[in-house]
Design an enzyme around this catalytic site. Structure first.
Site, mmCIF file in Angstrom:
data_model
loop_
_atom_site.group_PDB
_atom_site.id
_atom_site.type_symbol
_atom_site.label_atom_id
_atom_site.label_comp_id
_atom_site.label_asym_id
_atom_site.label_seq_id
_atom_site.Cartn_x
_atom_site.Cartn_y
_atom_site.Cartn_z
ATOM 1 C CE1 TYR A 76 -51.028 36.537 -26.794
ATOM 2 C CE2 TYR A 76 -50.202 36.244 -29.032
ATOM 3 C CZ TYR A 76 -50.797 35.730 -27.892
ATOM 4 O OH TYR A 76 -51.142 34.392 -27.848
ATOM 5 C CG ASP A 84 -53.896 38.943 -11.436
ATOM 6 O OD1 ASP A 84 -53.392 38.554 -12.504
ATOM 7 O OD2 ASP A 84 -54.223 40.130 -11.231
ATOM 8 C CB SER A 107 -48.253 32.879 -29.803
ATOM 9 O OG SER A 107 -49.028 33.363 -30.880
#
Length: 225
Positions: free
Chosen positions: A137, A46, A124
């Site tokens: 985000y 994780d 992104s």
């Protein structure tokens, strides 16, 4: 020959496409993901847990005898207005996307310095342009942009650093979201396989030749600045 390439998020989406592209190009994918990556050497971890991320990198690097590259393709999102997203969900986006990226690269650096290897981070288009209902985000991906640009300056001449800036892709990234946060039926999204080829291109450059940043998005990408 690409050598041993560690890929986060390699069990699905862009990460899996990168793993397949690396293997096709003659490299050896080493996958870190929350779940097992069938067909590839992998470690389950994780990325929101730094100790798990560090253990996975060391385990795979020692098993492979080193690393020639790292691709940080793992990413998650938690859509919604700031007050509507739980603090735990919001902070997990930062931990996985930004802190996880830094943790993976940090522990991989000794191996990459030894091999004069390369790092490809995944930012992104929303790391360059902010939109509503995406504070977690955007914060994480804006952070990846700053982290990668600073890292490139820091490692110049030692380890190659490329920042990938992808737009929308046809992956399971949008699964489970409320309808308003999914691409519309007419959305034209890139295939992750095509974006993965640009990652292989960056990893394949000769020593001293750097692809610093790659923006790869659909021609009608709405989040491109």
């Amino acid at each position: 020959m690409l050598g041993d390439i560690l890929i986060t998020g390699g069990a699905s989406g862009l990460g899996h496409a990168v793993a397949e592209a690396v293997a096709k190009a003659g490299g050896r994918p080493l996958v870190v993901d929350l779940r097992a990556a069938d067909g590839f050497d992998h470690a389950v971890a994780d990325l929101a847990d730094r100790s798990q991320a560090e253990r996975a990198v060391r385990e795979l690097a020692e098993r492979a005898g080193g690393l020639d590259g790292v691709v940080t393709a793992a990413g998650i999102d938690a859509c919604g207005r700031l007050e509507d997203v739980t603090a735990d969900d919001w902070e997990r986006v930062i931990k996985v996307n930004l802190m996880g990226t830094a943790a993976i690269v940090r522990v991989a650096l000794p191996y990459l310095r030894e091999s004069s290897g390369r790092v490809v981070t995944c930012a992104s288009t929303l790391g360059l342009r902010a939109v509503s209902d995406a504070t977690a985000y955007c914060a994480a991906k804006f952070g990846v942009v700053g982290f990668t640009r600073a890292l490139a300056a820091e490692l110049a001449g030692q380890v190659g650093v490329t920042m990938l800036v992808p737009g929308g892709m046809a992956t399971n990234f949008f699964d489970g979201r409320p309808e308003q946060y999914r691409p519309g039926p007419d959305a034209r999204l890139n295939r992750p396989e095509d974006v993965a080829q640009t990652v292989v291109f960056a990893l394949s450059q000769p020593p001293g030749c750097e692809v610093r940043e790659l923006v790869v998005c659909p021609s009608t990408e709405t989040s491109w600045p």
